[in-house]
Design an enzyme around this catalytic site. Structure first.
Site, PDB file in Angstrom:
ATOM      1  N   THR A 126       0.869  -1.188   0.000  1.00 42.20           N
ATOM      2  CA  THR A 126       0.000   0.000   0.000  1.00 42.20           C
ATOM      3  C   THR A 126       0.901   1.232   0.000  1.00 42.20           C
ATOM      4  O   THR A 126       2.051   1.154   0.446  1.00 42.20           O
ATOM      5  CB  THR A 126      -0.897   0.069   1.253  1.00 42.20           C
ATOM      6  N   GLY A 175       1.755   5.355   1.093  1.00 45.97           N
ATOM      7  CA  GLY A 175       1.611   6.167   2.310  1.00 45.97           C
ATOM      8  C   GLY A 175       2.640   5.878   3.389  1.00 45.97           C
ATOM      9  O   GLY A 175       2.747   6.624   4.364  1.00 45.97           O
ATOM     10  N   GLY A 184      12.633   5.798   4.383  1.00 50.27           N
ATOM     11  CA  GLY A 184      12.047   5.960   5.708  1.00 50.27           C
ATOM     12  C   GLY A 184      12.892   5.471   6.873  1.00 50.27           C
ATOM     13  O   GLY A 184      14.127   5.495   6.831  1.00 50.27           O
ATOM     14  N   ILE A 201       6.339   8.666  20.865  1.00 50.61           N
ATOM     15  CA  ILE A 201       5.625   7.403  20.633  1.00 50.61           C
ATOM     16  C   ILE A 201       5.170   6.805  21.962  1.00 50.61           C
ATOM     17  O   ILE A 201       4.015   6.402  22.116  1.00 50.61           O
ATOM     18  CB  ILE A 201       6.520   6.391  19.871  1.00 50.61           C
ATOM     19  N   GLU A 228      11.652   6.090  31.668  1.00 50.58           N
ATOM     20  CA  GLU A 228      12.380   7.079  30.859  1.00 50.58           C
ATOM     21  C   GLU A 228      13.760   7.333  31.464  1.00 50.58           C
ATOM     22  O   GLU A 228      13.894   7.635  32.639  1.00 50.58           O
ATOM     23  CB  GLU A 228      11.574   8.377  30.745  1.00 50.58           C
ATOM     24  N   VAL A 251      16.327   0.985  31.462  1.00 48.03           N
ATOM     25  CA  VAL A 251      16.071  -0.450  31.385  1.00 48.03           C
ATOM     26  C   VAL A 251      17.392  -1.089  30.967  1.00 48.03           C
ATOM     27  O   VAL A 251      17.959  -0.736  29.940  1.00 48.03           O
ATOM     28  CB  VAL A 251      14.966  -0.769  30.353  1.00 48.03           C
ATOM     29  N   HIS A 307       5.461  15.927   7.955  1.00 46.32           N
ATOM     30  CA  HIS A 307       5.367  17.213   7.241  1.00 46.32           C
ATOM     31  C   HIS A 307       6.739  17.720   6.827  1.00 46.32           C
ATOM     32  O   HIS A 307       6.858  18.464   5.861  1.00 46.32           O
ATOM     33  CB  HIS A 307       4.604  18.251   8.073  1.00 46.32           C
ATOM     34  N   HIS A 325     -14.129  35.285  18.476  1.00 48.62           N
ATOM     35  CA  HIS A 325     -14.497  34.999  19.859  1.00 48.62           C
ATOM     36  C   HIS A 325     -15.762  34.161  19.898  1.00 48.62           C
ATOM     37  O   HIS A 325     -16.683  34.433  19.122  1.00 48.62           O
ATOM     38  CB  HIS A 325     -14.743  36.324  20.606  1.00 48.62           C
TER      39      HIS A 325
END
Ligand code: FAD
Ligand code: NAI
Length: 471
Positions: free
Chosen positions: A40, A42, A148, A188, A207, A242, A327, A450
């Protein structure tokens, strides 16, 4: 060099970078082919990124609101149930509608869409293993690499997308996990952690840094975002690393250690989400055949016109420098086609907005206070809380504020940082302002409808400019 058909432009990857470049180049008159192996169009964004995550964020937010936030609004609801399978299929509908939409645009613009995996056999030549079987070759006067990125692995925890998951698995779990542990409190981790927490999972985010939000988020907003997410009962183990994991038993066991060393503990999880960053994906491209080597972070090295050291091979999107954002990829896609056809293109890397679609949303563009201090720039801070904004009050959704940073000398807006309802939409105004070199007075003197949340942006500008009305 023509081994087969020759095109003006061949694009490897049909993600946001690749498909936008294909359409733009075709519109500029080039003969274009775009090769995508996923089945596909995208890319990550439409199939397993921006779009499905926002579908789940929106619907999990609605579910959570209906469960917990109706009484005070005068709405009495009966038995509220989660139908996860339906929520997932509605997400799939959004994805399919959009990926098919890109295919429609390819047809409309005369872009050839080749389903298969491409690799270089020469500087102008590609071999394609077709998804339907068989092979094909193609050559391009120009070749664009737009392959990507992929999730960063965690040593010792092998991804099966069921118990040890990346964002891809987190978008398709078939039941709500009892305890979801998220490694990494970046975008994420916080978006997908929010989804599953709203749907009923206990969520713990581990974290490494003292702050959440990943690199780039203004420290004040990162602190407040942490506060709001904790209020939503997401658990955080900050400044914690971790060290290792063991998924052999019923429960997954994670060994944690304080980031500065010392304190250790074991955390048990039903599902572990790896969200420690993404890295460029260039596997299987056969770059070795043309002597192109990624840098130490896996990025393909380019010049200011996206050219590799082989000038007709250019790279855009997540597999090269810059923020890994759809973007940003889209802007580069338009620019690369324009460079090739017209000889000039333009992307303003200083005005790429970022949005974290949690609730409240966090959005920013331009410079943070930390960056301005580091650069020795003096600035005014304008601040306006949503608790004083009429629309936020009517919506009973008042957490957060708008912060505008304007140059002390010139009043030019240097950065805007918003935490609050619809921050992701409001950041467009800030982006436009910075792009056009607006001062905070320019914004303060622009009429805003407004009652809208956008008035908070105007009020923050008035405050930066020293003339607040509602403060
Ligand atoms: P990709 O979208 O990854 O596309 C690359 C394509 O190339 C892939 O489809 C791949 O199959 C194909 N490919 C690779 N190698 C080959 C080959 N050899 N032959 C043929 N095809 C090949 N960004 C935002 O701006 N907003 C968001 O809200 C947002 N949410 C996200 C949520 C998640 C969970 C994730 C993971 C990412 C999100 N992102 C978001 C980031 C965004 O998805 C990426 O920045 C964007 O997809 C990058 O586009 P790209 O075209 O460079 O790469
Ligand atoms: P990230 O870089 O945003 O955050 C990763 C976090 O993991 C950092 O805070 C880091 O300190 C932490 N970390 C790293 N190793 C760790 C360890 N061993 N233990 C604990 N914590 C550890 O990466 P993330 O969230 O994976 O996202 C990747 C990229 O995807 C984003 O940077 C963004 O470009 C894109 N994205 C954008 C979205 C949006 O625009 N809304 C949504 C989702 C993804």
């Amino acid at each position: 060099y023509a081994t087969s058909e020759e095109k003006d432009m061949v694009i490897i990857g049909g993600g946001v970078a690749g498909y936008v470049a294909a359409i733009k180049a075709a519109q500029l008159g080039l003969k274009v082919s775009c090769i995508e192996k996923r089945g596909t169009l995208g890319g990550t964004c439409l199939n397993v990124g921006c779009i499905p995550s926002k579908a789940l964020l929106n619907n999990s937010h609605l579910y959570h609101t209906v469960l917990h936030d109706t009484a005070g609004r005068g709405i009495e609801v009966g038995d509220v149930k989660l139908n996860l399978a339906k929520m997932m299929s509605s997400k799939e509908d959004s994805v399919t509608g959009l990926t098919k939409g890109v295919e429609f645009l390819f047809n409309k613009n005369g872009v050839e869409y080749i389903k298969g995996a491409a690799s270089f056999t020469g500087e102008h030549d590609l071999k394609i293993e077709l998804n339907d079987g068989g092979e094909r070759t193609i050559s391009g006067k120009n070749i664009i690499i737009a392959t990507g990125s992929e999730a960063m692995p965690f040593p010792g925890l092998e991804v099966d997308e069921k118990r040890i998951i990346t964002s891809t698995g987190a978008l398709s779990l078939d039941k709500v996990p009892e305890h979801l542990v998220v490694i990494g409190g970046g975008i994420i981790g916080l978006e997908m952690g929010s989804v599953w927490s709203r749907l009923g999972a206990k969520v713990t985010v581990v974290e490494f840094q003292e702050r959440i939000g990943g690199p780039g988020m203004d420290v004040e907003l990162a602190k407040d975002s942490l506060k709001f997410l904790k209020k939503q009962k997401i658990n955080f183990k900050m400044s914690t690393k971790v060290m290792s994991g063991d998924a052999s038993g019923d429960k997954i066991k994670l060994e944690l250690e304080a980031a500065k060393g010392g304190k250790q503990e074991t955390l048990e999880a039903d599902v572990v989400l790896l969200a420690i960053g993404r890295k460029p994906y260039t596997g299987g491209l056969g770059l070795e055949n043309i002597g192109i080597e990624p840098d130490e972070k896996g990025r393909l090295v380019i010049d200011s016109e996206y050219r590799t050291k082989i000038p007709h091979i250019r790279v855009i999107g997540d597999c090269t420098f810059g923020p890994m954002l759809a973007h940003k990829a889209e802007e580069e896609a338009v620019a690369v086609a324009e460079y090739i056809v017209n000889g000039h293109g333009h992307v303003n890397y200083g005005t790429i907005p970022s949005v974290m679609y949690t609730h409240p949303e966090v959005a920013w563009v331009g410079q943070t206070e930390e960056q301005l201090k580091e650069d020795g720039v003096t600035y005014n801070v304008g601040n306006f809380k949503f608790s004083a904004n009429s629309r936020a009050k009517t919506n009973l959704d008042t957490e957060g504020y708008v912060k505008i940073l304007a140059d002390k000398e010139t009043d030019r807006i240097l950065g805007a940082h918003i935490i609050g309802p619809n921050a992701g939409e409001m950041i467009a105004e800030a982006t436009l302002a910075i792009e056009y070199g607006a001062s905070s007075e320019d914004i303060a003197r622009t009429c805003h409808a407004h009652p809208t949340l956008a008035e908070a942006f105007k009020e923050a500008a008035m405050s930066a400019y020293g003339q607040p009305i509602h403060q």
